[in-house]
Design a protein around this motif. Structure first.
Motif, PDB file in Angstrom:
ATOM      1  N   LEU A   1      -6.759   9.944  10.517  1.00  0.00           N
ATOM      2  CA  LEU A   1      -6.596   8.562  10.065  1.00  0.00           C
ATOM      3  C   LEU A   1      -5.683   8.525   8.843  1.00  0.00           C
ATOM      4  N   GLY A   2      -5.929   9.443   7.889  1.00  0.00           N
ATOM      5  CA  GLY A   2      -5.092   9.496   6.698  1.00  0.00           C
ATOM      6  C   GLY A   2      -3.635   9.756   7.045  1.00  0.00           C
ATOM      7  N   LEU A   3      -3.413  10.735   7.941  1.00  0.00           N
ATOM      8  CA  LEU A   3      -2.045  11.038   8.377  1.00  0.00           C
ATOM      9  C   LEU A   3      -1.393   9.814   8.999  1.00  0.00           C
ATOM     10  N   ALA A   4      -2.148   9.140   9.887  1.00  0.00           N
ATOM     11  CA  ALA A   4      -1.594   7.989  10.597  1.00  0.00           C
ATOM     12  C   ALA A   4      -1.236   6.884   9.603  1.00  0.00           C
ATOM     13  N   ILE A   5      -2.113   6.646   8.625  1.00  0.00           N
ATOM     14  CA  ILE A   5      -1.851   5.590   7.647  1.00  0.00           C
ATOM     15  C   ILE A   5      -0.564   5.894   6.893  1.00  0.00           C
ATOM     16  N   GLU A   6      -0.432   7.161   6.474  1.00  0.00           N
ATOM     17  CA  GLU A   6       0.768   7.515   5.707  1.00  0.00           C
ATOM     18  C   GLU A   6       2.017   7.277   6.554  1.00  0.00           C
ATOM     19  N   ARG A   7       1.961   7.704   7.819  1.00  0.00           N
ATOM     20  CA  ARG A   7       3.147   7.615   8.665  1.00  0.00           C
ATOM     21  C   ARG A   7       3.494   6.166   8.999  1.00  0.00           C
ATOM     22  N   VAL A   8       2.474   5.376   9.373  1.00  0.00           N
ATOM     23  CA  VAL A   8       2.747   4.041   9.907  1.00  0.00           C
ATOM     24  C   VAL A   8       2.940   3.018   8.790  1.00  0.00           C
ATOM     25  N   ALA A   9       2.091   3.100   7.759  1.00  0.00           N
ATOM     26  CA  ALA A   9       2.098   2.017   6.783  1.00  0.00           C
ATOM     27  C   ALA A   9       2.864   2.352   5.511  1.00  0.00           C
ATOM     28  N   LEU A  10       2.730   3.567   5.007  1.00  0.00           N
ATOM     29  CA  LEU A  10       3.285   3.832   3.682  1.00  0.00           C
ATOM     30  C   LEU A  10       4.703   4.376   3.719  1.00  0.00           C
ATOM     31  N   ARG A  11       5.064   5.119   4.792  1.00  0.00           N
ATOM     32  CA  ARG A  11       6.402   5.686   4.777  1.00  0.00           C
ATOM     33  C   ARG A  11       7.480   4.614   4.832  1.00  0.00           C
ATOM     34  N   PRO A  12       7.279   3.522   5.613  1.00  0.00           N
ATOM     35  CA  PRO A  12       8.320   2.485   5.570  1.00  0.00           C
ATOM     36  C   PRO A  12       8.457   1.849   4.185  1.00  0.00           C
ATOM     37  N   MET A  13       7.472   2.043   3.328  1.00  0.00           N
ATOM     38  CA  MET A  13       7.516   1.396   2.021  1.00  0.00           C
ATOM     39  C   MET A  13       8.207   2.244   0.964  1.00  0.00           C
ATOM     40  N   THR A  14       8.699   3.434   1.342  1.00  0.00           N
ATOM     41  CA  THR A  14       9.341   4.297   0.352  1.00  0.00           C
ATOM     42  C   THR A  14      10.481   3.543  -0.331  1.00  0.00           C
ATOM     43  N   GLY A  15      10.489   3.577  -1.648  1.00  0.00           N
ATOM     44  CA  GLY A  15      11.556   2.911  -2.378  1.00  0.00           C
ATOM     45  C   GLY A  15      11.355   1.426  -2.582  1.00  0.00           C
ATOM     46  N   GLN A  16      10.278   0.871  -2.052  1.00  0.00           N
ATOM     47  CA  GLN A  16      10.004  -0.554  -2.256  1.00  0.00           C
ATOM     48  C   GLN A  16       9.384  -0.752  -3.633  1.00  0.00           C
ATOM     49  N   PRO A  17       9.423  -1.984  -4.161  1.00  0.00           N
ATOM     50  CA  PRO A  17       8.810  -2.215  -5.469  1.00  0.00           C
ATOM     51  C   PRO A  17       7.301  -1.976  -5.454  1.00  0.00           C
ATOM     52  N   LEU A  18       6.774  -1.721  -6.638  1.00  0.00           N
ATOM     53  CA  LEU A  18       5.361  -1.389  -6.781  1.00  0.00           C
ATOM     54  C   LEU A  18       4.452  -2.463  -6.182  1.00  0.00           C
ATOM     55  N   LEU A  19       4.809  -3.730  -6.420  1.00  0.00           N
ATOM     56  CA  LEU A  19       3.982  -4.826  -5.928  1.00  0.00           C
ATOM     57  C   LEU A  19       3.805  -4.731  -4.419  1.00  0.00           C
ATOM     58  N   ALA A  20       4.902  -4.430  -3.714  1.00  0.00           N
ATOM     59  CA  ALA A  20       4.833  -4.348  -2.256  1.00  0.00           C
ATOM     60  C   ALA A  20       3.904  -3.223  -1.832  1.00  0.00           C
ATOM     61  N   ILE A  21       3.941  -2.095  -2.584  1.00  0.00           N
ATOM     62  CA  ILE A  21       3.110  -0.951  -2.192  1.00  0.00           C
ATOM     63  C   ILE A  21       1.639  -1.256  -2.464  1.00  0.00           C
ATOM     64  N   ILE A  22       1.358  -1.885  -3.602  1.00  0.00           N
ATOM     65  CA  ILE A  22      -0.027  -2.269  -3.895  1.00  0.00           C
ATOM     66  C   ILE A  22      -0.549  -3.204  -2.815  1.00  0.00           C
ATOM     67  N   LEU A  23       0.299  -4.181  -2.450  1.00  0.00           N
ATOM     68  CA  LEU A  23      -0.140  -5.130  -1.430  1.00  0.00           C
ATOM     69  C   LEU A  23      -0.322  -4.447  -0.095  1.00  0.00           C
ATOM     70  N   MET A  24       0.511  -3.434   0.186  1.00  0.00           N
ATOM     71  CA  MET A  24       0.368  -2.724   1.446  1.00  0.00           C
ATOM     72  C   MET A  24      -1.006  -2.064   1.521  1.00  0.00           C
ATOM     73  N   THR A  25      -1.438  -1.399   0.429  1.00  0.00           N
ATOM     74  CA  THR A  25      -2.745  -0.749   0.511  1.00  0.00           C
ATOM     75  C   THR A  25      -3.858  -1.787   0.558  1.00  0.00           C
ATOM     76  N   LEU A  26      -3.668  -2.930  -0.122  1.00  0.00           N
ATOM     77  CA  LEU A  26      -4.691  -3.979  -0.033  1.00  0.00           C
ATOM     78  C   LEU A  26      -4.787  -4.525   1.390  1.00  0.00           C
ATOM     79  N   ALA A  27      -3.603  -4.756   2.014  1.00  0.00           N
ATOM     80  CA  ALA A  27      -3.588  -5.257   3.391  1.00  0.00           C
ATOM     81  C   ALA A  27      -4.239  -4.257   4.335  1.00  0.00           C
ATOM     82  N   LEU A  28      -3.918  -2.979   4.088  1.00  0.00           N
ATOM     83  CA  LEU A  28      -4.496  -1.910   4.886  1.00  0.00           C
ATOM     84  C   LEU A  28      -6.019  -1.936   4.766  1.00  0.00           C
TER      85      LEU A  28
END
Lengths: 353, 306
Positions: B77-104
């Motif tokens: 599950l951890g691997l899948a989350i990193e691949r699907v949700a967080l890798r597309p966010m590389t280089g995005q602003p902090l706010l977007a990444i925080i919101l991504m984990t909240l949405a997740l």
């Protein structure tokens, strides 16, 4: 993107250049749109009226968050706590001080704003997700205070029974009537938010968001402007919370919770950060998606019969989370940006750019 | 302050700090590698624990089979989350990444509720429910001997949690993977420059965080049952992480224990209002840490100051 004006339209005066609504047909369209909204109870179904009513109240809170997060770039996970504050203040003022609603509402907004200032203080020292943490603390400390302090007045976990608002002898006790109240507040807050964004204050806030050190070198007092942003965001939350409290007629520490704070943040991102249109589009879309969860619930319940009792409860966060994730990956600038692109494409037609 | 009760509550609080430290460890693992603060940790814990429950109770597997299977699931599950949700966010602003984990977090919460329902359920006991340990201390308060009563499952949860944290710390210190992870946390570009595949390091961190989360969830569920509100417990670990220092593994233990201890100490008060404050003590500590020492007790000074 350069501002695309329709062919043949030129800015011949400064006032015309700055105007938000530039042409007569736009005024007419806006008037007709507002008229259609206000006349909604005359022709629309009760569920649609209640939806628009809820959307109007939610948009106010999202607009406040937009000032703080969209323009100033400060992350806040405490918007729902300030809604609680506003709701309690106006309810208590009406119950115990006997103030009329029209006085209690602005006082609630002001009170929530002052509480917002307190939790904005850490923004002097920290930013980024450290700030998110300190606003998260607001989300725990304020409901705890409501549950435990002054049990005689705040009534602990039981909460308050809130009286319906009365303006000019009319009691607003049904969604069909309450709509007029929430729409009127929404119109005022939209005009204020839009104009704050293009005033000196709004430009200072955008400068802070884009590069805070540079902003300070330009002579912007970071602390003062950040606190103003926190204050405005909490004032908007207070207005929204007060409207919700008098609409729901009951209020306790869990009426607005952490999930609501996350929802408000999601609505803002889906709509588009730092735009006037964003909060409106985002709130409506997210609320529609949550409605969809309610509609799809019974169908999905047949697929997962073991958990049928909680299907709707499960689908709401699931749909919201997935939609927000998709927006963050594929359209982080939100619906407002899409709308802008669509308008530009229409103006450039038949050429692509 | 009720001095008679203070030692008992302090020790119980310390024991409760063990699982808090484990939850905090999951957050630190991800933060160290990728500078992402994972607001979805609680929901990862919830889903992993529910899967354990499903394997052990619904499928009737013995615990020694159910737990490893569930831990493997959590790693995937951890691997899948990193691949699907967080890798597309590389280089995005902090706010977007925080919101991504909240949405997740929201999505995982909904998924757990959809798959397993919201009922309160009993989790099988991991540790024998023997008599509580009685420790007669040499101290005397108010002319009475202080006797500490410790529930066995609390003690064993504490031991497992601390051993877990120690294992991860050893992994970081003495293995090649651990070395690579430390290098990545130092500087992403430099790590790539010396040929480390940092995407894989991120993946490993998320997988480890998933395993750690599920372990913590199982420990909590054996002592206090299991329902969807388990994900909220992690909120007590956020202050522990900040107190210990965001990128410090020893800090996790100290932070978790201090948070547990402060909650226990407040619960020993004689005043009702102060006792009720036990639930927000972590957040008061958090505010103080943020105002005085935002990098925490052991963290490196990397807070963006203004």
């Amino acid at each position: 993107m350069a501002v695309l004006r329709p062919a043949g339209e030129f800015d011949q005066s400064y006032a015309y250049d700055m105007a938000t609504i530039r042409r007569r047909w736009q005024w007419i369209a806006l008037g007709l749109f507002l008229l259609a909204l206000y006349a909604l109870p005359l022709y629309a179904s009760p569920s649609l009226v209640s939806f628009v009513n809820r959307a109007a109240m939610t948009i106010v809170a999202v607009q406040g968050l937009n000032i703080l997060t969209g323009y100033t770039g400060q992350i806040s996970l405490g918007q729902a706590a300030f809604m609680t504050t506003g709701g309690y203040i106006s309810a208590l003022l009406m119950i115990h001080a006997g103030l009329p609603f029209l006085l209690a509402l602005p006082l609630a907004a002001l009170g929530a704003g002052l509480v917002g200032l307190i939790f904005g203080l850490p923004s002097l020292r920290v930013k980024g997700f450290y700030l998110a943490m300190s606003t998260l603390a607001a989300q725990f400390i304020i409901p705890w205070f409501v549950r435990n302090a002054f049990p005689k007045v705040l009534n602990g976990t039981q909460g308050l029974n809130v009286p319906p608002p009365e303006v000019l002898g009319i009691v607003f006790n049904a969604p069909t009537r309450y709509l007029y109240l929430s729409l009127s507040v929404l119109v005022v807050t939209t005009v204020v938010a839009h104009n704050v964004a293009r005033s000196r204050l709004g430009r200072a806030l955008v400068a802070i968001r884009d590069q805070d050190l540079a902003a300070e070198l330009l002579g912007i007092n970071l602390f003062k402007y950040k606190l103003q942003a926190f204050f405005l965001a909490a004032v908007y939350a207070g207005l929204s919370g007060s409207l919700f409290a008098h609409h729901l007629r009951h209020l306790n520490s869990e009426t607005f919770n952490l999930t609501d704070s996350v929802l408000l943040m999601g609505m803002l991102v889906v709509g588009g950060l730092g735009t006037s249109l964003g909060p409106i589009l985002g709130t409506v879309l997210v609320l529609l998606i949550l409605e969809l969860a309610t509609v799809a619930g019974p169908t999905v319940a047949t697929i997962f019969p073991g958990t049928a009792a909680s299907t709707v409860q499960a689908l709401r966060p699931l749909f919201f989370g997935v939609v927000l994730m998709l927006f963050l990956i594929f359209e982080p600038r939100g619906l407002a940006h899409r709308w802008k692109l669509m308008k530009a494409a229409w103006r450039l037609r038949p050429f692509s750019h | 302050m009720n001095w008679q009760l203070l030692p008992q509550f302090a020790v119980s609080g310390l024991l409760a700090g063990g699982p808090i430290a484990l939850m905090a460890l999951g957050l630190v693992l991800i933060f160290k590698a990728s500078y992402i603060f994972n607001f979805a940790q609680g929901q990862m814990m919830l889903l992993g624990t529910l899967v354990t429950w499903w394997l052990a109770v619904e499928r009737g597997l013995p615990m020694w089979a159910a737990i490893p299977l569930a831990l493997a699931f959590s790693a995937l599950l951890g691997l899948a989350i990193e691949r699907v949700a967080l890798r597309p966010m590389t280089g995005q602003p902090l706010l977007a990444i925080i919101l991504m984990t909240l949405a997740l977090g929201q999505a995982l919460q909904g998924l757990s509720l959809l798959l397993f329902g919201g009922a309160q359920r009993n989790f099988p006991q991991l540790f024998a429910a023997g008599n509580p340990y009685r420790i007669v201390t040499p101290w005397v308060i108010n002319e009475r001997q202080v006797i500490l009563i410790l529930k066995q499952n609390l003690v064993w949860s504490f031991v497992v949690a601390i051993v877990g944290v120690a294992l991860i710390a050893l992994l970081f210190q003495f293995t090649r993977t651990g070395l690579a992870m430390r290098a990545t946390s130092e500087d992403h570009e430099l790590a790539q420059g010396i040929g480390l595949r940092i995407n894989r390091i991120f993946g490993i961190s998320w997988a480890l965080a998933g395993v750690v989360a599920t372990t913590g969830g199982i420990l909590l569920a054996t002592s206090s049952g299991l329902d969807v509100s388990l994900s909220i417990v992690v909120l007590a670990a956020f202050p522990a992480v900040l107190l210990g220092g965001l990128d410090s593994i020893p800090g996790v233990i100290v932070g978790g224990l201090l948070i547990g201890l402060s909650q226990g100490a407040v619960s020993a008060s004689k005043v009702q209002l102060v006792r009720n404050a036990a639930e927000i003590v972590p957040y008061i500590v958090l505010m103080i840490v943020l105002l005085i020492r935002p990098e925490g007790l052991f963290g490196r000074k990397r807070v963006e100051r203004i």
